[in-house]
Design a protein around this motif. Structure first.
Motif, mmCIF file in Angstrom:
data_model
loop_
_atom_site.group_PDB
_atom_site.id
_atom_site.type_symbol
_atom_site.label_atom_id
_atom_site.label_comp_id
_atom_site.label_asym_id
_atom_site.label_seq_id
_atom_site.Cartn_x
_atom_site.Cartn_y
_atom_site.Cartn_z
ATOM 1 N N MET A 127 -5.229 60.070 44.889
ATOM 2 C CA MET A 127 -3.790 60.226 45.082
ATOM 3 C C MET A 127 -3.062 60.145 43.738
ATOM 4 O O MET A 127 -3.349 59.267 42.938
ATOM 5 C CB MET A 127 -3.310 59.088 45.983
ATOM 6 C CG MET A 127 -2.068 59.400 46.731
ATOM 7 S SD MET A 127 -1.413 57.914 47.467
ATOM 8 C CE MET A 127 -2.877 57.134 48.138
ATOM 9 N N LYS A 128 -2.156 61.069 43.497
ATOM 10 C CA LYS A 128 -1.435 61.058 42.225
ATOM 11 C C LYS A 128 -0.005 60.578 42.423
ATOM 12 O O LYS A 128 0.472 60.484 43.544
ATOM 13 C CB LYS A 128 -1.440 62.462 41.618
ATOM 14 C CG LYS A 128 -2.844 62.865 41.210
ATOM 15 C CD LYS A 128 -2.877 64.279 40.718
ATOM 16 C CE LYS A 128 -4.324 64.669 40.446
ATOM 17 N NZ LYS A 128 -4.469 66.089 40.285
ATOM 18 N N ASN A 129 0.654 60.335 41.297
ATOM 19 C CA ASN A 129 1.991 59.786 41.419
ATOM 20 C C ASN A 129 3.089 60.830 41.608
ATOM 21 O O ASN A 129 4.241 60.512 41.834
ATOM 22 C CB ASN A 129 2.317 58.900 40.214
ATOM 23 C CG ASN A 129 2.326 57.440 40.653
ATOM 24 O OD1 ASN A 129 2.558 57.155 41.828
ATOM 25 N ND2 ASN A 129 2.070 56.542 39.730
ATOM 26 N N GLU A 130 2.654 62.063 41.526
ATOM 27 C CA GLU A 130 3.594 63.175 41.666
ATOM 28 C C GLU A 130 4.036 63.295 43.141
ATOM 29 O O GLU A 130 3.214 63.209 44.046
ATOM 30 C CB GLU A 130 2.773 64.403 41.261
ATOM 31 C CG GLU A 130 3.452 65.719 41.302
ATOM 32 C CD GLU A 130 2.382 66.809 41.119
ATOM 33 O OE1 GLU A 130 2.572 67.889 41.678
ATOM 34 O OE2 GLU A 130 1.357 66.569 40.431
ATOM 35 N N ASN A 131 5.347 63.452 43.374
ATOM 36 C CA ASN A 131 5.830 63.580 44.744
ATOM 37 C C ASN A 131 5.782 65.030 45.214
ATOM 38 O O ASN A 131 6.374 65.902 44.603
ATOM 39 C CB ASN A 131 7.276 63.075 44.867
ATOM 40 C CG ASN A 131 7.336 61.568 44.803
ATOM 41 O OD1 ASN A 131 6.402 60.889 45.256
ATOM 42 N ND2 ASN A 131 8.407 61.042 44.235
ATOM 43 N N LYS B 285 1.245 63.404 46.172
ATOM 44 C CA LYS B 285 0.174 64.398 46.224
ATOM 45 C C LYS B 285 -1.142 63.705 46.603
ATOM 46 O O LYS B 285 -1.489 62.672 46.051
ATOM 47 C CB LYS B 285 0.031 65.045 44.847
ATOM 48 C CG LYS B 285 -0.930 66.201 44.806
ATOM 49 C CD LYS B 285 -0.849 66.896 43.450
ATOM 50 C CE LYS B 285 -1.636 68.181 43.428
ATOM 51 N NZ LYS B 285 -3.040 68.077 43.727
ATOM 52 N N GLY B 286 -1.850 64.266 47.572
ATOM 53 C CA GLY B 286 -3.137 63.712 47.985
ATOM 54 C C GLY B 286 -3.041 62.517 48.913
ATOM 55 O O GLY B 286 -4.040 61.898 49.257
ATOM 56 N N GLU C 7 -12.722 62.171 59.314
ATOM 57 C CA GLU C 7 -13.526 62.314 58.093
ATOM 58 C C GLU C 7 -13.143 63.603 57.364
ATOM 59 O O GLU C 7 -13.089 63.641 56.142
ATOM 60 C CB GLU C 7 -15.024 62.273 58.430
ATOM 61 C CG GLU C 7 -15.468 60.861 58.778
ATOM 62 C CD GLU C 7 -16.930 60.756 59.185
ATOM 63 O OE1 GLU C 7 -17.738 61.601 58.766
ATOM 64 O OE2 GLU C 7 -17.264 59.817 59.931
ATOM 65 N N MET C 8 -12.830 64.648 58.152
ATOM 66 C CA MET C 8 -12.362 65.893 57.534
ATOM 67 C C MET C 8 -11.016 65.681 56.844
ATOM 68 O O MET C 8 -10.759 66.226 55.768
ATOM 69 C CB MET C 8 -12.216 67.000 58.592
ATOM 70 C CG MET C 8 -13.537 67.528 59.130
ATOM 71 S SD MET C 8 -13.301 68.699 60.508
ATOM 72 C CE MET C 8 -12.741 70.151 59.634
ATOM 73 N N ILE C 9 -10.173 64.876 57.468
ATOM 74 C CA ILE C 9 -8.864 64.596 56.868
ATOM 75 C C ILE C 9 -9.037 63.838 55.547
ATOM 76 O O ILE C 9 -8.424 64.170 54.532
ATOM 77 C CB ILE C 9 -7.968 63.800 57.853
ATOM 78 C CG1 ILE C 9 -7.595 64.696 59.041
ATOM 79 C CG2 ILE C 9 -6.721 63.256 57.149
ATOM 80 C CD1 ILE C 9 -6.723 64.030 60.082
ATOM 81 N N TYR C 10 -9.908 62.822 55.568
ATOM 82 C CA TYR C 10 -10.179 62.084 54.327
ATOM 83 C C TYR C 10 -10.656 63.013 53.217
ATOM 84 O O TYR C 10 -10.241 62.913 52.075
ATOM 85 C CB TYR C 10 -11.265 61.027 54.561
ATOM 86 C CG TYR C 10 -10.783 59.744 55.189
ATOM 87 C CD1 TYR C 10 -9.631 59.107 54.750
ATOM 88 C CD2 TYR C 10 -11.504 59.135 56.212
ATOM 89 C CE1 TYR C 10 -9.195 57.919 55.322
ATOM 90 C CE2 TYR C 10 -11.088 57.952 56.792
ATOM 91 C CZ TYR C 10 -9.939 57.350 56.349
ATOM 92 O OH TYR C 10 -9.528 56.181 56.910
ATOM 93 N N LYS C 11 -11.554 63.919 53.595
ATOM 94 C CA LYS C 11 -12.127 64.832 52.609
ATOM 95 C C LYS C 11 -11.031 65.718 52.013
ATOM 96 O O LYS C 11 -10.952 65.902 50.798
ATOM 97 C CB LYS C 11 -13.207 65.687 53.287
ATOM 98 C CG LYS C 11 -13.920 66.647 52.368
ATOM 99 C CD LYS C 11 -15.194 67.176 53.032
ATOM 100 C CE LYS C 11 -15.934 68.137 52.133
ATOM 101 N NZ LYS C 11 -15.556 69.542 52.375
ATOM 102 N N VAL D 127 -1.752 65.185 53.283
ATOM 103 C CA VAL D 127 -1.848 65.273 54.737
ATOM 104 C C VAL D 127 -0.665 64.534 55.363
ATOM 105 O O VAL D 127 -0.433 63.359 55.083
ATOM 106 C CB VAL D 127 -3.175 64.666 55.243
ATOM 107 C CG1 VAL D 127 -3.253 64.753 56.765
ATOM 108 C CG2 VAL D 127 -4.370 65.366 54.605
ATOM 109 N N PHE D 128 0.097 65.277 56.171
ATOM 110 C CA PHE D 128 1.275 64.718 56.830
ATOM 111 C C PHE D 128 0.984 64.774 58.325
ATOM 112 O O PHE D 128 0.823 65.847 58.901
ATOM 113 C CB PHE D 128 2.485 65.590 56.486
ATOM 114 C CG PHE D 128 3.808 65.055 56.938
ATOM 115 C CD1 PHE D 128 4.628 64.348 56.060
ATOM 116 C CD2 PHE D 128 4.269 65.282 58.237
ATOM 117 C CE1 PHE D 128 5.879 63.875 56.463
ATOM 118 C CE2 PHE D 128 5.512 64.810 58.636
ATOM 119 C CZ PHE D 128 6.312 64.101 57.749
#
Lengths: 242, 300
Positions: A1-5, A31-32, A178-182, A190-191
């Motif tokens: 996960m990045k800090n970019e919104n 992001k992520g 698990e697909m969502i995590y990937k 993912v929202f």
């Protein structure tokens, strides 16, 4: 996960006549990130989500999704997001292959790209043997996994999932997560909305809407601490019952 | 016995929807059919409510045979189908009055039974049923299923797609109806609702996996389950699945539920393995078994 919104929302509001369905909500999604968007039936989730995916104009407030303004560039938003809901998934009377080709075409992918993506997807989901069968012949869990993958065909920056796992058996539900995590691991945001409170606990952060407002927003762990609750279900009940 | 099924089977063409299912529901019991979409729950309801003929087997409801005495059954049971099936163009009150009349009774005669539920939608009694919110439709459908004072109530996924608050309220209503002596057969895909039933049948792919009280079903789980967590869930799941001694690995909220093949499993070894894989802030602790764990073990 990045800090970019990747999603920025400020005072976003939607009114229908005298009724305020979404009341000045403010939040950011990174992001992520896996972001859970929760609320009781009628709390305003769907209305808020429609504004974010560019199919409903806000009454007031600001929102930028995948770098685009919801007022001025809704078409660019649509090109950069994926959407999957339990209700609308795939065409039952097209084969698996035809569905992938059709949606690839809709997303504007080239013929070669569609073939490449299709082979990749079919192999990953283990659908080689049924690729020429109608989607209607697939068990529900498989349909959901397939429609999730189809919503990712065009490598969107964000995928919106509207109650993706309703009615699915527990094992498939976990394969789905698990697909969502990937997906999130690979950088796609993912929202997700869900009524399964245990699924809220899979999310990095969760917001809970009550009567059009966001009443809580934090990681599941912090929310449980804040509301002195053992589970997200308890948090939800405390909040939504006032 | 209030409901009894013996060796019931039903196929639609090549598809076996219900495969040799037998179970009994006692008088006054709150019995749950727990399973995903496509498990066969609705077919069972339709057979018991005399809307569908089984290919094989016998079933009775309130002492009546579902084939021979179908007319009596219809007078003695209430049925709330999964899909909202009231008249969208009639108002709330008209729907209720319609169902009362059909069964030769009046709203007033059995008002006591539905009062708790109906009172919540009474302020909207002149609104058309099609214009109600999900939660209100659900309450109206339940009122209509109860207005002739049935002995047995069939509820097919009454809480699907309903938010946790309304779900909780709905189950509280069911408990009150049970106290009035009504036998209830209810189906749900939500495993957490299983714990609210007296007994449950876990069902998947047309077959019953197990029937028992929720407590006993949990007790039958053969393994010790551990909560595992680290900073990176995705990598954690991959690493656990690669661990040579893993028996099952399932994401479970903020944790992964992990079971090991060995009887003398030492969590310390798993921690060391995960550390070697580069995992950080590793947590491995025993945890309680849930009905969902049992379901997945049986369905494996």
């Amino acid at each position: 996960m990045k800090n970019e919104n990747i999603i920025q929302v400020k005072d976003l509001t939607k009114k229908f006549g005298d009724f305020t369905a979404v009341d000045a909500i403010t939040f950011n999604v990174k992001k992520g990130e896996i972001f859970g968007f929760l609320g009781a039936n009628g709390a305003g989730k769907t209305t808020a989500m429609k504004m974010l995916i560019g199919i409903s104009k806000p009454t007031s407030g600001e929102a930028r999704v995948a770098g685009f303004d919801v007022y001025t560039h809704p078409e660019d938003i649509k090109k950069n997001i994926g959407y999957m809901s339990q209700k609308f998934a795939l065409y039952d009377d097209l084969t698996i292959k035809e569905n992938i080709t059709f949606f690839g075409g809709i997303y504007g992918l080239s013929k070669n790209k569609i073939t490449e993506k299709r082979n990749e997807l079919v192999e990953e989901l283990g659908l080689e043997k049924v690729v020429d069968e109608l989607v209607s012949s697939l068990p529900l869990g498989w349909k959901q996994k397939l429609s999730f993958s189809v919503a990712l065909l065009h490598d969107p920056k964000i995928i919106f999932l509207d109650e993706p796992t309703g009615g699915v058996d527990p094992i498939t539900r976990r394969q789905f997560w698990e697909m969502i995590y990937k997906t999130a691991h690979e950088g796609t945001t993912v929202f997700v909305t869900t009524h399964y409170m245990d699924e809220a606990e899979y999310c990095n952060r969760v917001s809970i809407m009550v009567n059009g407002k966001i009443e809580a927003l934090d990681s599941p762990k912090n929310l449980k601490k804040q509301f002195n609750a053992e589970s997200m279900n308890e948090v939800f009940l405390k909040l939504a019952r006032g | 016995m209030s409901i009894s099924l013996k060796h019931i089977s039903k196929s639609y063409g090549d598809l076996k929807a219900v495969d040799d299912i037998s179970f009994e529901v006692k008088e006054g019991e709150l019995f749950g059919l727990i399973g995903p979409d496509g498990a066969g729950k609705t077919t069972i309801f339709r057979i018991l409510t005399t809307l569908l003929l089984a290919d094989e087997g016998v079933a009775t409801v309130a002492g009546y045979d579902v084939v021979k005495n179908y007319k009596e059954i219809r007078n003695h049971v209430g049925y709330m189908p999964g899909r909202f099936s009231l008249y969208q163009d009639l108002t709330v009150e008209e729907n209720l009055r319609f169902f009362a009349t059909i069964f030769g009774t009046t709203i007033e005669e059995n008002y006591d039974l539905i009062k708790d539920i109906y009172i919540q939608i009474e302020p909207f009694k002149d609104r058309r049923a099609g214009k109600l919110s999900g939660g209100m439709k659900q309450k109206l459908a339940l009122s209509c299923a109860l207005i002739h004072k049935p002995e047995v109530l069939f509820l097919d996924e009454p809480t699907t797609g309903v938010d946790p608050v309304s779900r909780k309220e709905f189950w509280e209503m069911l408990k009150r109806l049970q106290q009035k002596g009504i036998t209830i057969l209810v189906s749900t895909p939500y495993m957490d609702e299983a714990a609210l039933c007296d007994r449950i049948a876990l069902i998947q792919d047309a077959k019953i996996l197990e029937i028992d009280t929720p407590d006993d079903i949990i007790k039958h789980y053969p393994k010790k389950i551990y909560d595992v967590r680290s900073d990176d869930m995705y990598e954690l799941i991959l690493a656990l699945n690669k661990y040579e001694y893993h028996y099952s690995v399932y994401p479970f909220g903020e944790f992964v539920h992990y079971t090991d093949k060995r009887n003398d499993f030492n969590p310390k070894e798993l921690k060391d393995y995960l550390e070697n894989k580069g995992q950080k802030n590793i947590y491995v602790e025993p945890t309680k078994v849930t009905i969902e764990d049992t379901f997945m073990e049986l369905a494996k």
